[in-house]
Motif scaffolding. Structure first.
Motif, PDB file in Angstrom:
ATOM      1  N   SER A 197       0.831  -1.202   0.000  1.00  0.00           N
ATOM      2  CA  SER A 197       0.000   0.000   0.000  1.00  0.00           C
ATOM      3  C   SER A 197       0.866   1.252   0.000  1.00  0.00           C
ATOM      4  CB  SER A 197      -0.916  -0.009   1.228  1.00  0.00           C
ATOM      5  OG  SER A 197      -1.648   1.193   1.313  1.00  0.00           O
ATOM      6  N   THR A 198       0.371   2.299  -0.667  1.00  0.00           N
ATOM      7  CA  THR A 198       1.102   3.567  -0.692  1.00  0.00           C
ATOM      8  C   THR A 198       1.004   4.291   0.639  1.00  0.00           C
ATOM      9  OG1 THR A 198      -0.864   4.639  -1.629  1.00  0.00           O
ATOM     10  CG2 THR A 198       0.811   3.850  -3.180  1.00  0.00           C
ATOM     11  N   ILE A 199      -0.024   3.992   1.423  1.00  0.00           N
ATOM     12  CA  ILE A 199      -0.197   4.590   2.746  1.00  0.00           C
ATOM     13  C   ILE A 199       0.314   3.604   3.788  1.00  0.00           C
ATOM     14  CG2 ILE A 199      -1.829   5.508   4.410  1.00  0.00           C
ATOM     15  CD1 ILE A 199      -1.476   7.251   1.958  1.00  0.00           C
ATOM     16  N   LYS A 200       1.327   3.995   4.537  1.00  0.00           N
ATOM     17  CA  LYS A 200       1.947   3.122   5.537  1.00  0.00           C
ATOM     18  C   LYS A 200       1.401   3.470   6.909  1.00  0.00           C
ATOM     19  CE  LYS A 200       6.271   2.764   2.897  1.00  0.00           C
ATOM     20  NZ  LYS A 200       5.775   3.558   1.759  1.00  0.00           N
ATOM     21  N   ILE A 201       0.791   2.488   7.546  1.00  0.00           N
ATOM     22  CA  ILE A 201       0.190   2.708   8.869  1.00  0.00           C
ATOM     23  C   ILE A 201       0.906   1.896   9.942  1.00  0.00           C
ATOM     24  CG2 ILE A 201      -2.072   3.277   7.915  1.00  0.00           C
ATOM     25  CD1 ILE A 201      -2.950   0.411   8.556  1.00  0.00           C
ATOM     26  N   ASP A 202       2.072   1.356   9.608  1.00  0.00           N
ATOM     27  CA  ASP A 202       2.826   0.575  10.595  1.00  0.00           C
ATOM     28  C   ASP A 202       4.313   0.839  10.375  1.00  0.00           C
ATOM     29  OD1 ASP A 202       3.489  -1.228   8.356  1.00  0.00           O
ATOM     30  OD2 ASP A 202       1.456  -1.977   8.619  1.00  0.00           O
ATOM     31  N   ASN A 203       5.161  -0.112  10.764  1.00  0.00           N
ATOM     32  CA  ASN A 203       6.597   0.087  10.628  1.00  0.00           C
ATOM     33  C   ASN A 203       7.260  -1.178  10.100  1.00  0.00           C
ATOM     34  OD1 ASN A 203       6.669  -1.647  12.884  1.00  0.00           O
ATOM     35  ND2 ASN A 203       6.715   0.087  14.296  1.00  0.00           N
ATOM     36  N   ILE A 204       8.590  -1.144   9.978  1.00  0.00           N
ATOM     37  CA  ILE A 204       9.332  -2.260   9.404  1.00  0.00           C
ATOM     38  C   ILE A 204       9.226  -3.500  10.267  1.00  0.00           C
ATOM     39  CG2 ILE A 204      11.474  -1.555  10.532  1.00  0.00           C
ATOM     40  CD1 ILE A 204      11.075  -3.215   7.050  1.00  0.00           C
ATOM     41  N   PHE A 205       9.088  -3.350  11.581  1.00  0.00           N
ATOM     42  CA  PHE A 205       8.964  -4.505  12.465  1.00  0.00           C
ATOM     43  C   PHE A 205       7.649  -5.236  12.198  1.00  0.00           C
ATOM     44  CE2 PHE A 205      11.246  -1.089  14.784  1.00  0.00           C
ATOM     45  CZ  PHE A 205      12.504  -1.666  14.781  1.00  0.00           C
ATOM     46  N   PHE A 210      12.434 -17.742  12.009  1.00  0.00           N
ATOM     47  CA  PHE A 210      11.699 -17.402  13.220  1.00  0.00           C
ATOM     48  C   PHE A 210      12.623 -16.765  14.246  1.00  0.00           C
ATOM     49  CE2 PHE A 210       8.080 -20.726  12.703  1.00  0.00           C
ATOM     50  CZ  PHE A 210       7.519 -19.931  11.717  1.00  0.00           C
ATOM     51  N   LEU A 211      13.842 -17.259  14.335  1.00  0.00           N
ATOM     52  CA  LEU A 211      14.802 -16.670  15.267  1.00  0.00           C
ATOM     53  C   LEU A 211      15.109 -15.228  14.867  1.00  0.00           C
ATOM     54  CD1 LEU A 211      16.778 -16.964  17.644  1.00  0.00           C
ATOM     55  CD2 LEU A 211      18.481 -17.818  16.006  1.00  0.00           C
ATOM     56  N   LEU A 212      15.311 -14.994  13.566  1.00  0.00           N
ATOM     57  CA  LEU A 212      15.586 -13.640  13.079  1.00  0.00           C
ATOM     58  C   LEU A 212      14.412 -12.707  13.359  1.00  0.00           C
ATOM     59  CD1 LEU A 212      17.307 -11.606  11.453  1.00  0.00           C
ATOM     60  CD2 LEU A 212      16.211 -12.499   9.378  1.00  0.00           C
ATOM     61  N   VAL A 213      13.201 -13.174  13.062  1.00  0.00           N
ATOM     62  CA  VAL A 213      12.017 -12.342  13.277  1.00  0.00           C
ATOM     63  C   VAL A 213      11.820 -12.060  14.763  1.00  0.00           C
ATOM     64  CG1 VAL A 213       9.504 -12.241  13.015  1.00  0.00           C
ATOM     65  CG2 VAL A 213      10.904 -13.128  11.155  1.00  0.00           C
ATOM     66  N   ALA A 214      12.083 -13.053  15.617  1.00  0.00           N
ATOM     67  CA  ALA A 214      11.955 -12.851  17.061  1.00  0.00           C
ATOM     68  C   ALA A 214      12.929 -11.778  17.549  1.00  0.00           C
ATOM     69  CB  ALA A 214      12.190 -14.164  17.804  1.00  0.00           C
ATOM     70  N   VAL A 215      14.176 -11.820  17.055  1.00  0.00           N
ATOM     71  CA  VAL A 215      15.171 -10.818  17.457  1.00  0.00           C
ATOM     72  C   VAL A 215      14.763  -9.434  16.955  1.00  0.00           C
ATOM     73  CG1 VAL A 215      17.559 -10.066  17.155  1.00  0.00           C
ATOM     74  CG2 VAL A 215      17.059 -12.484  17.591  1.00  0.00           C
ATOM     75  N   ILE A 216      14.345  -9.363  15.685  1.00  0.00           N
ATOM     76  CA  ILE A 216      13.922  -8.073  15.114  1.00  0.00           C
ATOM     77  C   ILE A 216      12.729  -7.507  15.877  1.00  0.00           C
ATOM     78  CG2 ILE A 216      12.880  -7.002  13.081  1.00  0.00           C
ATOM     79  CD1 ILE A 216      14.635  -8.814  11.369  1.00  0.00           C
ATOM     80  N   GLY A 235      11.902  -8.179  18.974  1.00  0.00           N
ATOM     81  CA  GLY A 235      12.379  -7.754  20.285  1.00  0.00           C
ATOM     82  C   GLY A 235      13.032  -6.377  20.226  1.00  0.00           C
ATOM     83  N   VAL A 236      13.832  -6.144  19.178  1.00  0.00           N
ATOM     84  CA  VAL A 236      14.432  -4.819  18.988  1.00  0.00           C
ATOM     85  C   VAL A 236      13.335  -3.771  18.796  1.00  0.00           C
ATOM     86  CG1 VAL A 236      15.870  -3.418  17.448  1.00  0.00           C
ATOM     87  CG2 VAL A 236      16.586  -5.742  18.067  1.00  0.00           C
ATOM     88  N   GLY A 237      12.273  -4.159  18.079  1.00  0.00           N
ATOM     89  CA  GLY A 237      11.155  -3.238  17.873  1.00  0.00           C
ATOM     90  C   GLY A 237      10.474  -2.853  19.177  1.00  0.00           C
ATOM     91  N   LEU A 238      10.369  -3.799  20.114  1.00  0.00           N
ATOM     92  CA  LEU A 238       9.760  -3.481  21.408  1.00  0.00           C
ATOM     93  C   LEU A 238      10.657  -2.548  22.218  1.00  0.00           C
ATOM     94  CD1 LEU A 238       8.197  -6.899  22.509  1.00  0.00           C
ATOM     95  CD2 LEU A 238       7.073  -4.935  21.441  1.00  0.00           C
ATOM     96  N   VAL A 239      11.967  -2.751  22.130  1.00  0.00           N
ATOM     97  CA  VAL A 239      12.894  -1.837  22.810  1.00  0.00           C
ATOM     98  C   VAL A 239      12.761  -0.430  22.213  1.00  0.00           C
ATOM     99  CG1 VAL A 239      15.320  -1.324  23.258  1.00  0.00           C
ATOM    100  CG2 VAL A 239      14.497  -3.686  23.403  1.00  0.00           C
ATOM    101  N   TYR A 240      12.671  -0.367  20.891  1.00  0.00           N
ATOM    102  CA  TYR A 240      12.456   0.914  20.222  1.00  0.00           C
ATOM    103  C   TYR A 240      11.154   1.559  20.692  1.00  0.00           C
ATOM    104  CZ  TYR A 240      10.584   3.843  16.438  1.00  0.00           C
ATOM    105  OH  TYR A 240       9.985   4.841  15.711  1.00  0.00           O
ATOM    106  N   ARG A 241      10.109   0.751  20.844  1.00  0.00           N
ATOM    107  CA  ARG A 241       8.821   1.294  21.281  1.00  0.00           C
ATOM    108  C   ARG A 241       8.921   1.842  22.697  1.00  0.00           C
ATOM    109  NH1 ARG A 241       6.354   3.667  18.677  1.00  0.00           N
ATOM    110  NH2 ARG A 241       6.118   2.030  17.114  1.00  0.00           N
ATOM    111  N   LEU A 242       9.621   1.160  23.581  1.00  0.00           N
ATOM    112  CA  LEU A 242       9.797   1.664  24.940  1.00  0.00           C
ATOM    113  C   LEU A 242      10.546   2.994  24.927  1.00  0.00           C
ATOM    114  CD1 LEU A 242      10.702  -1.611  26.877  1.00  0.00           C
ATOM    115  CD2 LEU A 242       8.560  -0.319  26.999  1.00  0.00           C
ATOM    116  N   ALA A 243      11.507   3.116  23.996  1.00  0.00           N
ATOM    117  CA  ALA A 243      12.278   4.358  23.912  1.00  0.00           C
ATOM    118  C   ALA A 243      11.404   5.527  23.475  1.00  0.00           C
ATOM    119  CB  ALA A 243      13.454   4.183  22.953  1.00  0.00           C
ATOM    120  N   THR A 244      10.350   5.255  22.700  1.00  0.00           N
ATOM    121  CA  THR A 244       9.489   6.349  22.235  1.00  0.00           C
ATOM    122  C   THR A 244       8.655   6.952  23.354  1.00  0.00           C
ATOM    123  OG1 THR A 244       7.725   4.796  21.594  1.00  0.00           O
ATOM    124  CG2 THR A 244       9.347   5.402  19.906  1.00  0.00           C
ATOM    125  N   PHE A 245       8.646   6.336  24.519  1.00  0.00           N
ATOM    126  CA  PHE A 245       7.958   6.936  25.653  1.00  0.00           C
ATOM    127  C   PHE A 245       8.762   8.089  26.254  1.00  0.00           C
ATOM    128  CE2 PHE A 245       5.542   3.126  25.231  1.00  0.00           C
ATOM    129  CZ  PHE A 245       4.285   3.413  25.755  1.00  0.00           C
TER     130      PHE A 245
END
Length: 368
Positions: free
Chosen positions: A16-24, A284-290, A292-302
């Motif tokens: 989609s041309t409209i992005k409503i989420d992120n790379i994670f 699955f291991l790669l996606v789990a790590v990515i 997890g990094v996304g959740l750390v990024y989300r915590l940082a946005t607070f």
């Protein structure tokens, strides 16, 4: 089945041309889902891998024994997958319950392992694909097209001047009216991000359970075996995905006595299954790590300072003072939707939008 899956893959690949989420998020609902659908399609292609099972037994119709062994499952002896083929066993892991030790007259009993999973591989992969898309489906329902409505035609580099001013006025009026009322919107997305992480961890566990607890160490074991100079010994792929297995069929003889027939069954689909799940282990291991990094990024946005830094990165053409003025007054929900708009709106349009918005928010309460 083939044409339905083919059309499904084509639809899934449309971005989609409209992005409503992120790379994670993208790694879950787009990349992983498409991979699982493609794998499911490969397993259904008989012209590449033949029938799912072919059994050999005397005095019984081949179709009958194939049907029976497919329904009732086959079995192997895992501890004999590394035995000498042609001397100790007929095929890796294929022998009778009681096996005579090579070079001796002693017999030893072994534990057998039944294999039923291959009947459900396609359905299992389809269910996994659905589970990876589910958080995206929930988020789209919650999002309700808000970003697409606010951006409108402003994602285009060239836009009619009257339409441009109208769309900018609508977006500014919306933010002025609903400023500080976007936290629920943002936390719905954050909840879906947590769902993504919960799902990938759950998929690792359920895949392990599906393969009779042989998945958690499957990837490293396959890699370690492949590094050997000579491919001999205990092959972990033969333990979980045997190419040849046994099946026992009982029927009544002419005198009414029960006759036992041992069938050797070839499982050609396991040639692709063993590779699919080896890839999925690492993926699955790669996606789990990515994730997890996304959740750390989300915590940082607070952290307000981090949010301001991110918004500056998305607003290169906007004056730093305007970004700081707005970001300093934003709750996390306001910042989140502004960040999504910055990802979708043309840079020059977004500059004008921020300039107009900063003029309408001078009296708003500043957040810490």
């Amino acid at each position: 089945m083939y044409y339905i899956t083919r059309d499904t893959i084509r639809n899934l690949l449309n971005i989609s041309t409209i992005k409503i989420d992120n790379i994670f998020f993208f790694f879950h609902y787009k990349i992983t889902m498409v991979i699982l659908v493609v794998f499911g399609l490969l397993v259904t292609k008989k012209q590449y891998f033949g029938d799912p099972i072919d059994c050999i037994v005397d005095s019984i119709d081949s179709h009958t024994i194939d049907m029976y062994c497919w329904i009732q499952s086959t079995y192997t002896i895992p501890s004999l997958t590394g035995a000498v083929v042609g001397e100790e066993v007929a095929h890796p892991g294929v022998a009778n319950y009681d096996v005579m030790k090579h070079g001796t007259e002693e017999t030893q009993s072994y534990t057998i392992k039944h294999h039923k999973y291959y009947q459900w591989v396609v359905l299992f992969l389809s269910l996994q694909a659905f589970m990876f898309y589910l958080p995206r489906f929930i988020w789209k329902r919650c999002e309700g097209g808000r970003v697409a409505t606010l951006v409108g035609e402003l994602h285009l580099p060239v836009c009619d001047s009257n339409l441009r001013e109208k769309r900018l006025s609508i977006a500014v009026e919306y933010f002025t009216r609903y400023f500080h009322h976007h936290n629920i919107y943002a936390f719905q997305f954050f909840f879906c991000e947590v769902l993504n992480f919960t799902n990938i961890i759950g998929q690792i566990y359920f895949t392990d359970r599906f393969l009779d607890y042989g998945f958690l160490k499957y990837g490293p074991r396959v890699m370690e075996y492949a590094k050997q100079d000579k491919l001999f010994g205990h092959d972990p792929k033969d333990e979980i995905f045997p190419k040849v297995a046994k099946c026992i069929f009982h029927k009544f003889g002419p005198s009414g006595s029960i006759m036992r027939h041992d069938a050797l069954c070839v499982l050609p689909l396991n040639i692709i299954n063993e590779k699919i799940f080896a890839f999925l282990w690492y993926w699955f291991l790669l996606v789990a790590v990515i994730t997890g990094v996304g959740l750390v990024y989300r915590l940082a946005t607070f952290l307000p300072t981090f949010r301001t830094y991110l918004l500056r990165g998305r607003s290169r053409l906007v004056a730093k003072e305007n970004i700081d003025t707005i970001s300093g007054r934003c709750y996390i929900g306001d910042w989140f939707i502004l960040y999504l708009i910055a990802k979708n709106m043309d840079a020059f349009m977004y500059r004008d939008f921020i300039q107009q918005l900063s003029q309408h928010l001078p009296g708003m309460k500043k957040v810490s």
